[in-house]
Write a protein that holds these residues in place. Structure first.
Motif, PDB file in Angstrom:
ATOM      1  N   PRO A   1      -3.648   4.431   1.686  1.00  0.00           N
ATOM      2  CA  PRO A   1      -5.029   3.929   1.632  1.00  0.00           C
ATOM      3  C   PRO A   1      -5.182   2.647   2.449  1.00  0.00           C
ATOM      4  CG  PRO A   1      -3.848   3.300  -0.348  1.00  0.00           C
ATOM      5  CD  PRO A   1      -2.904   4.162   0.450  1.00  0.00           C
TER       6      PRO A   1
ATOM      7  N   VAL B   1     -10.175   3.674  -0.158  1.00  0.00           N
ATOM      8  CA  VAL B   1      -9.735   2.805  -1.247  1.00  0.00           C
ATOM      9  C   VAL B   1      -9.204   3.622  -2.424  1.00  0.00           C
ATOM     10  CG1 VAL B   1     -10.545   1.119  -2.961  1.00  0.00           C
ATOM     11  CG2 VAL B   1     -11.335   0.972  -0.585  1.00  0.00           C
ATOM     12  N   VAL B   2      -8.061   3.238  -2.922  1.00  0.00           N
ATOM     13  CA  VAL B   2      -7.543   3.792  -4.171  1.00  0.00           C
ATOM     14  C   VAL B   2      -7.944   2.848  -5.295  1.00  0.00           C
ATOM     15  CG1 VAL B   2      -5.429   4.135  -5.524  1.00  0.00           C
ATOM     16  CG2 VAL B   2      -5.633   5.143  -3.242  1.00  0.00           C
TER      17      VAL B   2
ATOM     18  N   TYR C   1       1.224   3.704  -2.860  1.00  0.00           N
ATOM     19  CA  TYR C   1       0.086   4.513  -3.312  1.00  0.00           C
ATOM     20  C   TYR C   1      -0.164   5.724  -2.423  1.00  0.00           C
ATOM     21  CZ  TYR C   1      -0.783   0.443  -6.220  1.00  0.00           C
ATOM     22  OH  TYR C   1      -0.654  -0.548  -7.147  1.00  0.00           O
TER      23      TYR C   1
ATOM     24  N   VAL D   1      -6.107  -1.031  -2.121  1.00  0.00           N
ATOM     25  CA  VAL D   1      -6.020  -0.574  -3.501  1.00  0.00           C
ATOM     26  C   VAL D   1      -6.689  -1.632  -4.368  1.00  0.00           C
ATOM     27  CG1 VAL D   1      -4.484  -0.022  -5.423  1.00  0.00           C
ATOM     28  CG2 VAL D   1      -3.878   0.695  -3.105  1.00  0.00           C
TER      29      VAL D   1
ATOM     30  N   SER E   1      -6.955   2.058  -8.928  1.00  0.00           N
ATOM     31  CA  SER E   1      -5.890   2.322  -9.893  1.00  0.00           C
ATOM     32  C   SER E   1      -6.275   1.756 -11.257  1.00  0.00           C
ATOM     33  CB  SER E   1      -4.593   1.651  -9.414  1.00  0.00           C
ATOM     34  OG  SER E   1      -3.689   1.526 -10.505  1.00  0.00           O
TER      35      SER E   1
ATOM     36  N   LEU F   1       0.823  -1.220   0.000  1.00  0.00           N
ATOM     37  CA  LEU F   1       0.000   0.000   0.000  1.00  0.00           C
ATOM     38  C   LEU F   1       0.858   1.271   0.000  1.00  0.00           C
ATOM     39  CD1 LEU F   1      -2.807  -1.011   2.543  1.00  0.00           C
ATOM     40  CD2 LEU F   1      -2.967  -0.871   0.042  1.00  0.00           C
TER      41      LEU F   1
ATOM     42  N   ARG G   1      -6.653   6.755  -9.274  1.00  0.00           N
ATOM     43  CA  ARG G   1      -5.215   6.965  -9.494  1.00  0.00           C
ATOM     44  C   ARG G   1      -4.802   6.482 -10.876  1.00  0.00           C
ATOM     45  NH1 ARG G   1      -0.758   7.581  -5.861  1.00  0.00           N
ATOM     46  NH2 ARG G   1       1.221   6.919  -6.771  1.00  0.00           N
TER      47      ARG G   1
END
Lengths: 483, 483
Positions: free
Chosen positions: B41, B87-88, B30, B44, B90, B27, B70
């Motif tokens: 985050p 939460v990211v 990120y 992810v 991507s 993580l 992202r």
């Protein structure tokens, strides 16, 4: 239900007696924007300031009366026609050029300034405003913003969207807001971009900041004549494929050439199936080099003649034919209906053939004059509105042409907008939910009551009636039926 | 309150086990996008399709967990930093080029395709994608859309906004929608335009249709060295005033030149106060003619040397210095902070002088490398984050530089967006009500819960903390503090 008397009293309180038009003979001038739809408003307001625009909008919202914004009324898609009657707010008195800044190449103008007038004033500083609709002597910057207007010279330079930096608007909810500003590079949420092309459904522009460009030092204009439209279309593609992007590349077909020659005697080659008007601008040396290449490319694609304007007068004459082409068609028939569609450039020749087939089937003649470089078609359907059922036949034929554009990978409008008549076609390209998401943008501008330019852009809508029968129904309703 | 375990389970149901990153060591990658803000985050997600993006968004919305989109994380304004954790999402696995159509000059790509990769693939057809951020080898088309990215070659051709035709998005409300389409000439409400530059606050792009342009047949690259920055600024204005719009016009100041020479030995002239890198493209004859005029203009404005790249290798070397300038500054200080502002071109020399004064007052060195033709400044504040209070001093200095830009008639961002750190400056340019109108656009995309990329673009906001102290607070919170 508001009475007409109450409405007029409220408008007079908002903007003063001298800015309210109410006599039936005066109102008739606001029923039409050059398409088949007509509707007479109950009143017209002519504000002079943003505050007066706001006061007029608020008066209408308070009374629940529909509002239709109007620039010069040259939009040709019904966008300025008050289909639910009510009040037209015209920007005709807001015609000040507030500022021209030659160092930053920015102008700030009121919405009623005519497009050509801005370029004329900017010319004192060697600058011009690039988007140049054929109606540029009449159409206004505010109307150009509403329609995201284009023009012959938008091929290399881009349309209104690319030249408007910021807009002061009175929103559909009755507030004054700035969208964007005087500087390039929009940041934050780009409501400026969303407002441009919203066809007067989100608000009324009251000030517009635009980018200007320097007048190019050298210009060359060529006219190439071809036996067939298909060859001219191929020449367009191959010129662009060679890395040349002319400042303009306009095409006219046989019917159009005949009308122009009968009207203006500009000397377009007799018997040609198509002419292509190509303009190149830039530095002297480069335009000469490009001109030679364009000439060679046209000859290779079957041009029977390529003529280069030898003087400013010859150049103006070649353009006179193009800019006057649509009025000239008035010699061939009492009425015309303009279709505005866009297709991928590579599909131009095929689309033109299909449009000819639609014309043959319908029995209506279709002339073509258009921005070939952009793939922006303007088939003009010629008709006589006095013939019974003519309006319906024209709209059905136009729908067929639009269908061809969409089937060939194109879209519903290059520069005239969706307006009233094309909104039923929106579902051909957008799903129901996509349209709903789009329509929610109205709420951002406070247009939730549905009073702001109703019956435009989106299909359906209460009180808008059915396609084709709408105009007749509104006409039949008479001037005092309801407010 | 959702537990971390519940969140991970929901995400796994949405996108599958293999697409969820959750180990603290993973993580950490990120937490950062190259600015001073950092935040780790809770998880992810790496979806492969629009449907998976939608499923992930819906899972988060259901649980009330913040979402931060992202791209490649090269935005440099904090836009991709998950300031409220959560939460990211991507787009790194969505890197298919779906279509390149050479006839229409259109490409359709997934958002994770790297900018340069698209141009590389398009080169097979003699085409390229013009917006070229310096990070183009890494940055992605999806991220470019979010930031309305520019680059050196956007001077003549325009930024991302001018090249994106349509976008498939998963909205902040969890729906899949198309904005715009594959054809030029947007019509209807231009939500495509409103989405571009919205910095990941309205949704996540899942497909992007873009315009491509032909690779120009001839290119000339010149390097002009000046004793002082002011002279180089004047040269920029006078080149453009002569009607020449180079494809790029980039400037570097003394500090930057030193860093580049130390890093790459590209042969920039020793002791110069400024270098100007000018690129011209088009047809062979025209670029030669323009090149001579640019050279003359630079010499007239005091250039001590004008060098024209004689080969493709020399050209690549000149550009290597420019594209590597920002990394090269790493030799001068352990950290840098990039300021992204725009000023009217005519104010460039005055602004550079004021930026130098800000640098002197603050005791922090500022290097300048920027898109001079656009007036898009990039002062780089050099610092060492290990020094106590360094972050706060840098942000205060950056604020002073931004203030100068606004006072000189400029704006807050040319291409990196407002992100986290500049949102407190928005009220310098927009009134409270203008901002409120803008913010309502979020509702159009269903972002009413405030979970979608929170703490970005707009000032204030619950749980976003205060400028400067925010990063420290988030860091102190640790990886499991809350979801």
């Amino acid at each position: 239900m508001t009475t007409r008397r109450e409405l007029l009293a409220a408008l007079r309180r908002a903007v003063g007696d001298g800015a309210v038009v109410w006599r039936p003979e005066d109102l008739a001038a606001y029923e039409f924007d050059g398409t088949v739809e007509r509707a007479v408003p109950h009143a017209v307001v002519l504000p002079s300031t943003a505050e007066e625009v706001r006061a007029a909008v608020r008066a209408c919202l308070d009374l629940g009366v529909p509002i239709t914004p109007r620039g010069a009324g040259t939009g040709l898609s019904g966008g300025a026609v008050p289909l639910r009657r009510g009040v037209v707010i015209s920007t005709a008195r807001m015609r000040r050029i507030i500022e021209i800044d030659p160092a930053d190449r920015v102008a700030v103008v009121e919405p009623g300034v005519a497009n050509l007038e801005l370029s004329r004033q900017a010319a004192r500083y060697g600058l011009f405003y690039p988007p140049d609709p054929s109606s540029q002597a009449a159409c206004t910057i505010g109307g150009n913003v509403a329609e995201n207007a284009g023009g012959p010279h938008c091929l290399a330079l881009g349309v209104t969207q690319n030249f408007v930096l910021g807009i002061e608007v009175v929103t559909a909810g009755g507030d004054i807001r700035w969208l964007g500003g005087r500087s390039p590079d929009p940041f934050g949420f780009d409501l400026r971009g969303a407002f441009i092309g919203s066809e007067g459904t989100l608000g009324i522009a009251t000030k517009v900041a635009v980018r200007l460009l320097p007048v190019p030092p050298a210009v060359v204009t060529l006219l190439a004549a071809f036996p067939e439209v298909a060859q001219a279309c191929e020449a367009v593609s191959s010129i662009i494929a060679r890395g040349i992007i002319p400042s303009a590349m306009e095409m006219m077909d046989r019917l159009c050439i005949e009308a122009v020659e009968a009207g203006f005697r500009v000397g377009y080659p007799e018997g040609a199936g198509a002419v292509l008007l190509v303009e190149l601008d830039g530095l002297e040396g480069e335009v000469q080099a490009e001109s030679a290449r364009v000439r060679a490319e046209c000859l290779e694609r079957g041009a029977t003649e390529v003529r280069v304007a030898a003087s400013e007068e010859e150049r103006a004459l070649l353009w006179k034919g193009r800019k006057g082409a649509i009025p000239a068609l008035g010699r061939l028939a009492p009425n015309y209906y303009i279709v505005d569609g866009v297709v991928p450039r590579s599909r131009l020749a095929a689309v033109m053939e299909r449009v000819a087939a639609v014309s043959a089937r319908s029995g209506l003649r279709i002339a073509n004059v258009f921005h070939a470089g952009d793939g922006n078609l303007h088939p003009l359907i010629l008709f006589d509105e006095r013939e019974p059922g003519a309006g319906e036949r024209v709209l059905a034929t136009a729908a067929e042409v639009m269908r061809v554009c969409v089937e060939e990978g194109g879209t519903l409008s290059g520069e005239h907008g969706i307006g009233a008549e094309k909104r039923e076609f929106m579902p051909w390209l957008f799903g129901k939910e996509d349209l709903a998401t789009m329509a929610r943008l109205r709420e951002v501008f406070g247009a939730d009551g549905g009073l702001f330019n109703p019956c435009k852009v989106f299909p359906g809508g209460t009180g808008c009636g059915e396609m084709g029968s709408r105009a007749a129904a509104v006409r039949a309703a008479g001037p005092d039926a309801y407010v």
